[in-house]
Write an enzyme that holds these catalytic residues in place. Sequence first.
Site, mmCIF file in Angstrom:
data_model
loop_
_atom_site.group_PDB
_atom_site.id
_atom_site.type_symbol
_atom_site.label_atom_id
_atom_site.label_comp_id
_atom_site.label_asym_id
_atom_site.label_seq_id
_atom_site.Cartn_x
_atom_site.Cartn_y
_atom_site.Cartn_z
ATOM 1 N N LYS A 19 -3.122 -35.606 -15.299
ATOM 2 C CA LYS A 19 -3.509 -35.659 -13.884
ATOM 3 C C LYS A 19 -4.982 -35.250 -13.690
ATOM 4 C CE LYS A 19 1.203 -34.956 -12.192
ATOM 5 N NZ LYS A 19 2.093 -34.260 -11.215
ATOM 6 N N ARG A 79 3.100 -27.259 -18.928
ATOM 7 C CA ARG A 79 2.953 -26.692 -17.571
ATOM 8 C C ARG A 79 3.029 -25.165 -17.615
ATOM 9 N NH1 ARG A 79 6.858 -31.201 -14.606
ATOM 10 N NH2 ARG A 79 5.232 -32.759 -14.222
ATOM 11 N N ASN A 99 0.349 -29.804 -11.462
ATOM 12 C CA ASN A 99 1.045 -29.379 -12.680
ATOM 13 C C ASN A 99 0.637 -30.160 -13.935
ATOM 14 O OD1 ASN A 99 2.263 -31.699 -11.960
ATOM 15 N ND2 ASN A 99 4.305 -30.869 -11.654
ATOM 16 N N GLU A 142 7.711 -47.543 -15.993
ATOM 17 C CA GLU A 142 6.402 -46.907 -15.793
ATOM 18 C C GLU A 142 5.368 -47.424 -16.792
ATOM 19 O OE1 GLU A 142 7.181 -42.671 -15.762
ATOM 20 O OE2 GLU A 142 8.141 -42.790 -13.796
HETATM 21 P P1 IDP Z 1 8.254 -34.236 -12.214
HETATM 22 O O1 IDP Z 1 6.774 -34.527 -12.235
HETATM 23 O O2 IDP Z 1 8.581 -32.920 -12.881
HETATM 24 O O3 IDP Z 1 9.099 -35.386 -12.719
HETATM 25 P P2 IDP Z 1 8.976 -35.023 -9.476
HETATM 26 O O4 IDP Z 1 10.075 -34.435 -8.667
HETATM 27 O O5 IDP Z 1 9.143 -36.421 -9.977
HETATM 28 O O6 IDP Z 1 8.680 -33.990 -10.687
HETATM 29 O O7 IDP Z 1 7.666 -34.933 -8.581
HETATM 30 C C1 IDP Z 1 6.497 -35.631 -8.926
HETATM 31 C C2 IDP Z 1 5.304 -34.745 -8.662
HETATM 32 O O8 IDP Z 1 5.229 -34.434 -7.271
HETATM 33 C C3 IDP Z 1 5.350 -33.388 -9.373
HETATM 34 O O9 IDP Z 1 4.933 -33.456 -10.714
HETATM 35 C C4 IDP Z 1 4.406 -32.573 -8.499
HETATM 36 O O10 IDP Z 1 3.040 -32.853 -8.808
HETATM 37 C C5 IDP Z 1 4.726 -33.109 -7.109
HETATM 38 N N1 IDP Z 1 5.758 -32.312 -6.423
HETATM 39 C C6 IDP Z 1 7.102 -32.345 -6.615
HETATM 40 N N2 IDP Z 1 7.741 -31.469 -5.805
HETATM 41 C C7 IDP Z 1 6.772 -30.862 -5.078
HETATM 42 C C8 IDP Z 1 6.788 -29.855 -4.042
HETATM 43 O O11 IDP Z 1 7.834 -29.344 -3.628
HETATM 44 N N3 IDP Z 1 5.567 -29.492 -3.540
HETATM 45 C C9 IDP Z 1 4.391 -30.040 -3.960
HETATM 46 N N4 IDP Z 1 4.335 -30.985 -4.898
HETATM 47 C C10 IDP Z 1 5.505 -31.395 -5.467
#
Ligand code: IDP
Length: 159
Positions: A9, A102, A112, A126
């Site tokens: 990222k 992370r 993250n 993807e």
């Molecule tokens: P992942 O990246 O661990 O698969 P996902 O639920 O697919 O998690 O979410 C994609 C991205 O969205 C996360 O990596 C993070 O950057 C962001 N994200 C997910 N949940 C939150 C939240 O509650 N607050 C802020 N950003 C979030």
Amino acid sequence: MERTLILIKPNAIQRGIMGDIITRFERKGLRIAGLKMMFLTDEILAEHYAHLVQRPFYPYLKASMQAGPVVACCLEGAEAVETVRQMVGVTNSRKALPGTIRGDFSMSGEQNVVHASDSVENAAIELNRFFKEGELFDYDCAVTRFEYGGEETIKFLNK
Ligand code: IDP
Ligand code: MG
């Protein structure tokens, strides 16, 4: 062999830790089948984060993902999708275990550091989204026979 997608990222690129992240996957024995830097358009981001576009934090997530270019990387190996997810750690970096990417490199739930595909099915979708025909490479590595055992070679490498 199984393939998965990671995105390094923009926050990781700005912080100068892109090499550290790639090195972890290389040292693990995952082969890099594709690697490129790109800027994510509104369209590709809305598709990639379709499950989150309605969430209140999406505008912040979108801004952070467009703060600079990302590096897209295709990693290949036995059970690569699950292995890479474990190496990356859970979404909220403060909860991610030490030793995960992370867990070691971030304090944030949003910023993250990396994206990693969450299933074999989504990895295929993807990889198609981020790489064009001819941008992924199938090549032999001499060390592969030292990275996998005999049974694994038959099961995962079809040799
Ligand atoms: P992942 O990246 O661990 O698969 P996902 O639920 O697919 O998690 O979410 C994609 C991205 O969205 C996360 O990596 C993070 O950057 C962001 N994200 C997910 N949940 C939150 C939240 O509650 N607050 C802020 N950003 C979030
Ligand atoms: Mg996800």
